[in-house]
Write a protein that holds these residues in place. Structure first.
Motif, PDB file in Angstrom:
ATOM      1  N   GLU A 134     -23.894  14.222  30.359  1.00  0.00           N
ATOM      2  CA  GLU A 134     -22.975  14.028  30.500  1.00  0.00           C
ATOM      3  C   GLU A 134     -23.904  12.721  30.877  1.00  0.00           C
ATOM      4  O   GLU A 134     -24.032  12.376  32.430  1.00  0.00           O
ATOM      5  CB  GLU A 134     -22.478  14.894  31.806  1.00  0.00           C
ATOM      6  CG  GLU A 134     -22.080  16.396  31.017  1.00  0.00           C
ATOM      7  CD  GLU A 134     -21.694  17.485  32.265  1.00  0.00           C
ATOM      8  OE1 GLU A 134     -21.798  17.134  32.874  1.00  0.00           O
ATOM      9  OE2 GLU A 134     -21.235  18.052  31.488  1.00  0.00           O
ATOM     10  N   GLY A 135     -24.141  12.010  30.037  1.00  0.00           N
ATOM     11  CA  GLY A 135     -24.884  10.578  30.453  1.00  0.00           C
ATOM     12  C   GLY A 135     -25.643  10.243  31.382  1.00  0.00           C
ATOM     13  O   GLY A 135     -26.304   9.422  32.172  1.00  0.00           O
ATOM     14  N   ARG A 136     -26.964  11.038  31.793  1.00  0.00           N
ATOM     15  CA  ARG A 136     -27.960  11.407  32.599  1.00  0.00           C
ATOM     16  C   ARG A 136     -29.056  12.193  31.849  1.00  0.00           C
ATOM     17  O   ARG A 136     -29.107  13.253  30.724  1.00  0.00           O
ATOM     18  CB  ARG A 136     -27.739  12.085  33.634  1.00  0.00           C
ATOM     19  CG  ARG A 136     -26.884  11.727  34.440  1.00  0.00           C
ATOM     20  CD  ARG A 136     -27.597  12.448  36.201  1.00  0.00           C
ATOM     21  NE  ARG A 136     -25.918  11.698  36.686  1.00  0.00           N
ATOM     22  CZ  ARG A 136     -24.723  11.814  36.986  1.00  0.00           C
ATOM     23  NH1 ARG A 136     -24.337  12.907  36.444  1.00  0.00           N
ATOM     24  NH2 ARG A 136     -24.096  11.075  37.980  1.00  0.00           N
ATOM     25  N   VAL A 137     -30.319  10.923  31.593  1.00  0.00           N
ATOM     26  CA  VAL A 137     -32.052  11.559  30.715  1.00  0.00           C
ATOM     27  C   VAL A 137     -31.967  12.993  31.682  1.00  0.00           C
ATOM     28  O   VAL A 137     -32.561  12.737  33.299  1.00  0.00           O
ATOM     29  CB  VAL A 137     -32.306  10.746  30.958  1.00  0.00           C
ATOM     30  CG1 VAL A 137     -33.699  11.955  30.567  1.00  0.00           C
ATOM     31  CG2 VAL A 137     -32.405   9.335  30.455  1.00  0.00           C
TER      32      VAL A 137
ATOM     33  N   ALA B  50     -20.116   5.746  31.515  1.00  0.00           N
ATOM     34  CA  ALA B  50     -20.761   7.085  30.463  1.00  0.00           C
ATOM     35  C   ALA B  50     -21.982   7.414  30.062  1.00  0.00           C
ATOM     36  O   ALA B  50     -22.930   8.358  29.557  1.00  0.00           O
ATOM     37  CB  ALA B  50     -20.104   6.413  29.032  1.00  0.00           C
ATOM     38  N   LEU B  51     -22.659   5.754  31.316  1.00  0.00           N
ATOM     39  CA  LEU B  51     -24.145   6.386  31.129  1.00  0.00           C
ATOM     40  C   LEU B  51     -24.536   6.339  32.844  1.00  0.00           C
ATOM     41  O   LEU B  51     -23.475   5.681  33.451  1.00  0.00           O
ATOM     42  CB  LEU B  51     -25.360   5.941  30.535  1.00  0.00           C
ATOM     43  CG  LEU B  51     -24.842   5.651  29.629  1.00  0.00           C
ATOM     44  CD1 LEU B  51     -25.896   4.713  28.489  1.00  0.00           C
ATOM     45  CD2 LEU B  51     -25.151   6.888  29.120  1.00  0.00           C
ATOM     46  N   PHE B  52     -25.186   7.037  33.764  1.00  0.00           N
ATOM     47  CA  PHE B  52     -25.665   6.540  34.877  1.00  0.00           C
ATOM     48  C   PHE B  52     -27.281   5.999  34.815  1.00  0.00           C
ATOM     49  O   PHE B  52     -28.074   7.810  34.723  1.00  0.00           O
ATOM     50  CB  PHE B  52     -25.387   8.540  35.597  1.00  0.00           C
ATOM     51  CG  PHE B  52     -24.172   8.378  35.623  1.00  0.00           C
ATOM     52  CD1 PHE B  52     -22.892   8.072  36.617  1.00  0.00           C
ATOM     53  CD2 PHE B  52     -23.639   9.416  34.342  1.00  0.00           C
ATOM     54  CE1 PHE B  52     -21.660   8.175  36.961  1.00  0.00           C
ATOM     55  CE2 PHE B  52     -21.989  10.122  34.287  1.00  0.00           C
ATOM     56  CZ  PHE B  52     -21.216   9.350  35.896  1.00  0.00           C
ATOM     57  N   GLY B  53     -27.837   6.057  35.286  1.00  0.00           N
ATOM     58  CA  GLY B  53     -29.739   5.019  35.346  1.00  0.00           C
ATOM     59  C   GLY B  53     -29.750   5.894  34.713  1.00  0.00           C
ATOM     60  O   GLY B  53     -31.256   6.521  34.599  1.00  0.00           O
ATOM     61  N   VAL B  54     -29.398   5.981  33.186  1.00  0.00           N
ATOM     62  CA  VAL B  54     -30.820   5.804  32.271  1.00  0.00           C
ATOM     63  C   VAL B  54     -31.676   4.810  32.585  1.00  0.00           C
ATOM     64  O   VAL B  54     -31.394   3.775  31.794  1.00  0.00           O
ATOM     65  CB  VAL B  54     -29.997   6.334  30.782  1.00  0.00           C
ATOM     66  CG1 VAL B  54     -30.568   6.137  29.488  1.00  0.00           C
ATOM     67  CG2 VAL B  54     -28.878   7.105  30.750  1.00  0.00           C
ATOM     68  N   SER B  55     -32.781   5.481  31.762  1.00  0.00           N
ATOM     69  CA  SER B  55     -33.867   5.385  32.139  1.00  0.00           C
ATOM     70  C   SER B  55     -34.827   5.293  30.910  1.00  0.00           C
ATOM     71  O   SER B  55     -34.924   6.473  30.143  1.00  0.00           O
ATOM     72  CB  SER B  55     -34.806   5.125  33.119  1.00  0.00           C
ATOM     73  OG  SER B  55     -34.273   4.064  34.359  1.00  0.00           O
TER      74      SER B  55
END
Lengths: 246, 286
Positions: free
Chosen positions: A222-225, A32-37
């Motif tokens: 879509e799970g990215r910032v 659900a999340l890809f490399g969120v900072s």
């Protein structure tokens, strides 16, 4: 080298209260999340916006400990917390206002608040100070929480979270199902809460309120910032593009 | 007068059933766990009392000082060591407690054989009071009934006036949010099981003074407990007491009509309540 570590040796900047560093989050096999900072400074209001299914709630649930991630992906007050469960995190000062309020239906208003106070963290928030913030709740203290209006229920949910005396407050869709005038009333209270030393993360679909209330905004898609920055510096077009991906 | 006597005997017996049921109901209410081994645990505590009494040369009531705390510790350990790992879905805890029930029965059989036993309380067993010329009530059943009422009232007060009781109710309402408020739900579940088994231990000692027991006596007690809960309405402790009393009276009247009918009459009343009022007599208002 992690983001948190880089900032530590940098020295020019104090470490943030909450650092989310390249977080990947999963529901079973579904990512659900890809490399969120993301970073939240002490006493700051940060909002996370995005369409349905963008991963906003997943992000909050990861921070709150409901979804496990690897420890170093989430650092709170210098401590890696990604793998911790919710109760120890509440003890460290992370409180949640869940989506849809989810009050304890068989408990009275006062008892709902008392459950929040049960862990015994010290701080400015007591039954008395919550009743001062929401005078209407004092009148309804002995009523069942289910007999309240939506706005009043949201006040109980906020009060219940504050009763844990948090350093970080996670708000999931505060505006959900509430009349616009109530939403404004509730958002108007946020500065008061922040003034007492609480940092706030707001997840919202009501973008106008979110942008107006916060110092820093992150847009998820879509799970990215897809966009981040101070609301003042972001143009409507940039937000729209980041939000809808058009 | 004879019938009044029988009804009152049934009422007093019903208090005991309510006591079995209270422990069962507590566990189901807090963690939605149906503990099939509940009756077998009652029997385990009866055996424990039997041997504690023999070893320390004390009566069954005095033995409660040892048995009740031991039951609470066993409950806490059982929950944290085993049952907490099975929660989350409906089926796994059911299967695990069925397994536990079988294991307990066979361990008891292995250790203590099929011989029936009974706890002896001495003279108090045959003492009675006569409030009316034709009405005679045993002192022991009266004590048991009074204890059941006091315990149920105590549980009620505990639920509504203590921090732990509030945590039980909050956890029962919404497990996830309870955790988000910092409640350590694994500990809360274990405390609920400790409390349940403490109550069950008292019930176990009482029933073992009243009737003979053997390693396979548990499932029957479990059924009485279930029936009392369902008749009374899930989630209401006073309802459970009423359910237990109704069951006790039905059994006493059935037994009076025909010696072979007491359990049958109890089950028939239970089925009738299920048909006429499936939510029970005093369902919890949500």
């Amino acid at each position: 080298m992690t983001l948190a570590f880089a900032r530590q040796i940098d020295g020019s900047r104090r470490m943030a209260l909450l650092e989310v560093d390249r977080l990947d989050a999963f529901y079973g096999d579904f990512q659900a999340l890809f490399g969120v900072s993301l970073a939240v400074e002490e006493g700051q209001i940060v909002s996370v916006i995005g369409a349905n299914g963008a991963g906003k709630s997943t992000l909050l649930q990861s921070i709150a400990g409901l979804i496990k991630s690897s420890a170093r992906m989430i650092v709170f007050d210098g401590v890696p917390i990604g793998a911790m469960r919710p109760p120890p995190l509440v003890l460290r000062g992370i409180a949640s206002i869940p989506e849809g309020r989810r009050l304890f239906s068989s408990l009275s208003v006062k008892e709902n608040l008392q459950v929040g106070g049960q862990i015994g963290r010290r701080g400015p928030w007591t039954l008395e100070s919550v009743f001062e913030l929401f005078p209407r709740l004092r009148e309804r203290r002995d009523q069942r929480s289910t007999s309240l209006s939506g706005g009043e229920q949201q006040m109980v949910a906020i009060g219940r979270a504050l009763m844990t005396n948090p350093r970080l407050l996670l708000c999931d869709e505060l505006s959900l199902g509430l009349a616009p005038i109530i939403v404004r009333e509730i958002f108007a209270l946020l500065p008061k809460i922040v003034a007492l030393g609480v940092a706030v993360v707001i997840v919202e679909q009501d973008i106008v309120q979110a942008l107006a209330a916060s110092k820093q905004v992150y847009c998820l898609q879509e799970g990215r910032v897809t966009l981040s920055g101070s609301p003042a510096q972001l143009t409507r077009e940039a937000v729209k593009a980041a939000y809808f991906g058009v | 007068m004879e019938w009044l006597n029988i009804v009152l005997q049934g009422v007093l017996l019903g208090g005991l059933y309510a006591l079995f049921a209270a422990g069962l109901s507590l566990i189901f209410g807090v963690m939605r766990l149906v503990n099939i081994a509940h009756g077998d645990l009652i029997v385990v505590f009866a055996y424990m009392a039997y041997f504690v009494m023999a070893a320390l040369h004390i009566g069954p009531f005095t033995s409660l000082i040892v048995i009740v705390p031991a039951a609470a510790v066993i409950g806490y350990g059982l929950q944290r060591g085993l049952l907490n790992w099975t929660l989350g879905d409906e089926l796994p805890p059911l299967l695990v407690t069925i397994g536990l029930s079988v294991i307990i029965q066979n361990l008891l059989l292995e250790a203590f054989t099929f011989d029936t036993r009974r706890l002896h309380a001495g003279d108090i067993e045959v003492m009675s009071v006569q409030p009316l010329p034709d009405l005679s009530l045993g002192v022991l059943p009266l004590i048991q009934f009074a204890t059941a009422v006091v315990i149920i009232a105590g549980l009620q007060i505990f639920f509504y006036c203590s921090a732990l009781g509030r945590a039980f109710r909050a956890t029962s309402d919404d497990l996830v949010v309870a955790q988000l408020m910092g409640l350590e739900t694994r500990h809360i579940f274990a405390m609920a099981m400790a409390l349940s088994l403490a109550v069950v231990a008292i019930a176990g000692v009482f029933i073992a003074i009243r009737t003979d027991f053997n390693p396979f006596y548990g499932p029957q007690l479990l059924i009485f407990g279930f029936e009392a809960i369902i008749i009374g309405g899930l989630g209401s402790l006073w309802g459970t007491l009423a359910g237990g009393i109704l069951l006790g009276v039905a059994q006493a009247l059935g037994g009076q009509i025909n010696v072979g009918w007491p359990f049958l009459a109890g089950h028939v009343v239970f089925l009738m309540v299920l048909i006429v009022r499936p939510q029970g007599l005093f369902p919890k208002v949500a």
